[in-house]
Motif scaffolding. Structure first.
Motif, PDB file in Angstrom:
ATOM      1  N   GLU A  24       0.831  -1.213   0.000  1.00 21.08           N
ATOM      2  CA  GLU A  24       0.000   0.000   0.000  1.00 21.08           C
ATOM      3  C   GLU A  24       0.865   1.263   0.000  1.00 21.08           C
ATOM      4  OE1 GLU A  24      -2.845   0.040   3.146  1.00 21.08           O
ATOM      5  OE2 GLU A  24      -3.877  -1.733   2.380  1.00 21.08           O
ATOM      6  N   ARG A  25       1.935   1.251   0.778  1.00 18.27           N
ATOM      7  CA  ARG A  25       2.827   2.419   0.804  1.00 18.27           C
ATOM      8  C   ARG A  25       3.494   2.614  -0.551  1.00 18.27           C
ATOM      9  NH1 ARG A  25       3.947   0.081   5.759  1.00 18.27           N
ATOM     10  NH2 ARG A  25       5.911  -0.801   4.996  1.00 18.27           N
ATOM     11  N   THR A  26       3.842   1.522  -1.202  1.00 14.07           N
ATOM     12  CA  THR A  26       4.449   1.614  -2.528  1.00 14.07           C
ATOM     13  C   THR A  26       3.447   2.168  -3.529  1.00 14.07           C
ATOM     14  OG1 THR A  26       5.894  -0.246  -2.008  1.00 14.07           O
ATOM     15  CG2 THR A  26       5.609   0.293  -4.337  1.00 14.07           C
ATOM     16  N   PHE A  27       2.211   1.727  -3.450  1.00 11.21           N
ATOM     17  CA  PHE A  27       1.144   2.256  -4.310  1.00 11.21           C
ATOM     18  C   PHE A  27       1.015   3.763  -4.122  1.00 11.21           C
ATOM     19  CE2 PHE A  27      -3.445   3.274  -4.793  1.00 11.21           C
ATOM     20  CZ  PHE A  27      -3.604   2.984  -6.139  1.00 11.21           C
ATOM     21  N   ALA A  28       1.014   4.201  -2.869  1.00 10.63           N
ATOM     22  CA  ALA A  28       0.921   5.638  -2.585  1.00 10.63           C
ATOM     23  C   ALA A  28       2.134   6.383  -3.140  1.00 10.63           C
ATOM     24  CB  ALA A  28       0.799   5.874  -1.081  1.00 10.63           C
ATOM     25  N   GLY A  29       3.304   5.776  -3.055  1.00 10.66           N
ATOM     26  CA  GLY A  29       4.509   6.400  -3.621  1.00 10.66           C
ATOM     27  C   GLY A  29       4.409   6.565  -5.129  1.00 10.66           C
ATOM     28  N   TRP A  30       3.895   5.552  -5.799  1.00 10.78           N
ATOM     29  CA  TRP A  30       3.704   5.661  -7.250  1.00 10.78           C
ATOM     30  C   TRP A  30       2.703   6.776  -7.574  1.00 10.78           C
ATOM     31  CZ3 TRP A  30       5.220   2.491 -11.560  1.00 10.78           C
ATOM     32  CH2 TRP A  30       6.151   1.512 -11.241  1.00 10.78           C
ATOM     33  N   LEU A  31       1.641   6.862  -6.776  1.00 10.15           N
ATOM     34  CA  LEU A  31       0.650   7.919  -7.023  1.00 10.15           C
ATOM     35  C   LEU A  31       1.269   9.300  -6.837  1.00 10.15           C
ATOM     36  CD1 LEU A  31      -2.625   6.538  -5.406  1.00 10.15           C
ATOM     37  CD2 LEU A  31      -1.799   6.298  -7.749  1.00 10.15           C
ATOM     38  N   ARG A  32       2.127   9.451  -5.849  1.00 10.36           N
ATOM     39  CA  ARG A  32       2.814  10.738  -5.660  1.00 10.36           C
ATOM     40  C   ARG A  32       3.685  11.059  -6.875  1.00 10.36           C
ATOM     41  NH1 ARG A  32       3.076   8.697  -0.400  1.00 10.36           N
ATOM     42  NH2 ARG A  32       5.147   7.821  -0.735  1.00 10.36           N
ATOM     43  N   THR A  33       4.328  10.053  -7.423  1.00  9.78           N
ATOM     44  CA  THR A  33       5.151  10.264  -8.617  1.00  9.78           C
ATOM     45  C   THR A  33       4.288  10.707  -9.789  1.00  9.78           C
ATOM     46  OG1 THR A  33       6.726   8.603  -7.845  1.00  9.78           O
ATOM     47  CG2 THR A  33       6.778   9.154 -10.196  1.00  9.78           C
ATOM     48  N   GLY A  34       3.140  10.079  -9.962  1.00  9.72           N
ATOM     49  CA  GLY A  34       2.223  10.483 -11.030  1.00  9.72           C
ATOM     50  C   GLY A  34       1.710  11.897 -10.844  1.00  9.72           C
ATOM     51  N   MET A  35       1.407  12.254  -9.589  1.00  5.63           N
ATOM     52  CA  MET A  35       0.953  13.618  -9.313  1.00  5.63           C
ATOM     53  C   MET A  35       2.071  14.622  -9.565  1.00  5.63           C
ATOM     54  SD  MET A  35      -2.210  13.508  -8.514  1.00  5.63           S
ATOM     55  CE  MET A  35      -2.477  15.070  -7.738  1.00  5.63           C
ATOM     56  N   ALA A  36       3.302  14.260  -9.266  1.00  5.00           N
ATOM     57  CA  ALA A  36       4.435  15.144  -9.558  1.00  5.00           C
ATOM     58  C   ALA A  36       4.563  15.358 -11.058  1.00  5.00           C
ATOM     59  CB  ALA A  36       5.725  14.555  -8.996  1.00  5.00           C
ATOM     60  N   SER A  37       4.306  14.322 -11.834  1.00  8.33           N
ATOM     61  CA  SER A  37       4.353  14.448 -13.284  1.00  8.33           C
ATOM     62  C   SER A  37       3.292  15.444 -13.771  1.00  8.33           C
ATOM     63  CB  SER A  37       4.133  13.079 -13.929  1.00  8.33           C
ATOM     64  OG  SER A  37       4.251  13.155 -15.323  1.00  8.33           O
ATOM     65  N   VAL A  71       1.897   6.123 -15.066  1.00  7.26           N
ATOM     66  CA  VAL A  71       2.328   5.800 -13.707  1.00  7.26           C
ATOM     67  C   VAL A  71       1.134   5.337 -12.868  1.00  7.26           C
ATOM     68  CG1 VAL A  71       3.250   6.778 -11.560  1.00  7.26           C
ATOM     69  CG2 VAL A  71       4.382   7.248 -13.733  1.00  7.26           C
ATOM     70  N   PHE A  72      -0.011   6.000 -13.008  1.00  7.78           N
ATOM     71  CA  PHE A  72      -1.203   5.605 -12.251  1.00  7.78           C
ATOM     72  C   PHE A  72      -1.634   4.184 -12.613  1.00  7.78           C
ATOM     73  CE2 PHE A  72      -2.456  10.342 -12.310  1.00  7.78           C
ATOM     74  CZ  PHE A  72      -1.693  10.602 -11.189  1.00  7.78           C
ATOM     75  N   VAL A  73      -1.647   3.886 -13.903  1.00  5.07           N
ATOM     76  CA  VAL A  73      -2.047   2.549 -14.347  1.00  5.07           C
ATOM     77  C   VAL A  73      -1.038   1.500 -13.857  1.00  5.07           C
ATOM     78  CG1 VAL A  73      -2.384   1.085 -16.386  1.00  5.07           C
ATOM     79  CG2 VAL A  73      -3.356   3.386 -16.328  1.00  5.07           C
ATOM     80  N   ALA A  74       0.243   1.807 -14.000  1.00  2.00           N
ATOM     81  CA  ALA A  74       1.278   0.863 -13.552  1.00  2.00           C
ATOM     82  C   ALA A  74       1.176   0.616 -12.048  1.00  2.00           C
ATOM     83  CB  ALA A  74       2.663   1.387 -13.917  1.00  2.00           C
ATOM     84  N   ALA A  75       0.900   1.657 -11.285  1.00  2.00           N
ATOM     85  CA  ALA A  75       0.773   1.508  -9.833  1.00  2.00           C
ATOM     86  C   ALA A  75      -0.370   0.561  -9.499  1.00  2.00           C
ATOM     87  CB  ALA A  75       0.530   2.869  -9.179  1.00  2.00           C
ATOM     88  N   TYR A  76      -1.494   0.733 -10.171  1.00  2.00           N
ATOM     89  CA  TYR A  76      -2.651  -0.130  -9.906  1.00  2.00           C
ATOM     90  C   TYR A  76      -2.343  -1.584 -10.263  1.00  2.00           C
ATOM     91  CZ  TYR A  76      -7.192  -2.302 -10.284  1.00  2.00           C
ATOM     92  OH  TYR A  76      -8.245  -3.175 -10.145  1.00  2.00           O
ATOM     93  N   VAL A  77      -1.794  -1.795 -11.447  1.00  2.00           N
ATOM     94  CA  VAL A  77      -1.512  -3.154 -11.916  1.00  2.00           C
ATOM     95  C   VAL A  77      -0.514  -3.841 -10.988  1.00  2.00           C
ATOM     96  CG1 VAL A  77      -0.472  -4.472 -13.801  1.00  2.00           C
ATOM     97  CG2 VAL A  77      -2.131  -2.682 -14.308  1.00  2.00           C
ATOM     98  N   LYS A  78       0.582  -3.154 -10.677  1.00  2.00           N
ATOM     99  CA  LYS A  78       1.613  -3.757  -9.815  1.00  2.00           C
ATOM    100  C   LYS A  78       1.064  -4.040  -8.411  1.00  2.00           C
ATOM    101  CE  LYS A  78       5.670  -3.872 -10.575  1.00  2.00           C
ATOM    102  NZ  LYS A  78       6.515  -5.016 -10.859  1.00  2.00           N
ATOM    103  N   SER A  79       0.279  -3.118  -7.887  1.00  2.00           N
ATOM    104  CA  SER A  79      -0.262  -3.306  -6.548  1.00  2.00           C
ATOM    105  C   SER A  79      -1.226  -4.493  -6.504  1.00  2.00           C
ATOM    106  CB  SER A  79      -0.972  -2.032  -6.091  1.00  2.00           C
ATOM    107  OG  SER A  79      -1.448  -2.175  -4.782  1.00  2.00           O
ATOM    108  N   CYS A  80      -2.065  -4.616  -7.520  1.00  2.00           N
ATOM    109  CA  CYS A  80      -3.008  -5.734  -7.560  1.00  2.00           C
ATOM    110  C   CYS A  80      -2.285  -7.067  -7.724  1.00  2.00           C
ATOM    111  CB  CYS A  80      -4.019  -5.536  -8.681  1.00  2.00           C
ATOM    112  SG  CYS A  80      -5.228  -4.252  -8.316  1.00  2.00           S
ATOM    113  N   ARG A  81      -1.273  -7.099  -8.553  1.00  2.00           N
ATOM    114  CA  ARG A  81      -0.512  -8.342  -8.724  1.00  2.00           C
ATOM    115  C   ARG A  81       0.159  -8.772  -7.432  1.00  2.00           C
ATOM    116  NH1 ARG A  81       2.389  -7.300 -14.545  1.00  2.00           N
ATOM    117  NH2 ARG A  81       0.528  -7.636 -15.807  1.00  2.00           N
TER     118      ARG A  81
END
Length: 120
Positions: A24-37, A71-81
């Motif tokens: 979950e923390r990694t998912f949130a980190g990816w989302l922060r990266t996407g928001m930075a983009s 990044v958002f899509v990748a975060a979701y896919v990786k987190s679900c896997r």
């Protein structure tokens, strides 16, 4: 001997719970990266909006909007896997539906930002 086996199983369960929460923390980190983009996209448009031709700055900003969506899509896919491979024991990780809702909201917002960048 049974006590040692029970303790080892407890430690394994706790480790799996920690991994689920780390996911979950990694998912949130990816989302922060996407928001930075998306923030970079807005900054490019703000700084270079007087550039001629105007489509150049808008295109550069759009690349960052697209990167944010990826990044958002990748975060979701990786987190679900990762979540599929884990079993929660004492922790209660977020449901995949919640992750999907968050991801969908951020993608929708990114598309809106992209549209606004081309309108101004």
């Amino acid at each position: 001997m049974s006590d040692k086996t029970d303790l080892a199983e407890d430690r394994t369960d706790w480790a799996e719970d920690r991994t689920a929460l780390a996911n979950e923390r990694t998912f949130a980190g990816w989302l922060r990266t996407g928001m930075a983009s998306l923030g970079i996209a807005i900054a490019i448009e703000a700084i270079f909006n007087e550039t001629q031709p105007t489509w150049l700055a808008k295109s550069a900003a759009s690349l960052f909007v697209g990167a944010g969506i990826c990044v958002f899509v990748a975060a979701y896919v990786k987190s679900c896997r990762t979540a599929e491979r884990l079993t929660a024991h004492a922790s209660h990780p977020m449901a995949q539906q919640s992750l999907l809702l968050i991801t969908f909201a951020l993608i929708s917002g990114a598309i809106g930002v992209g549209a606004l960048l081309w309108m101004i």
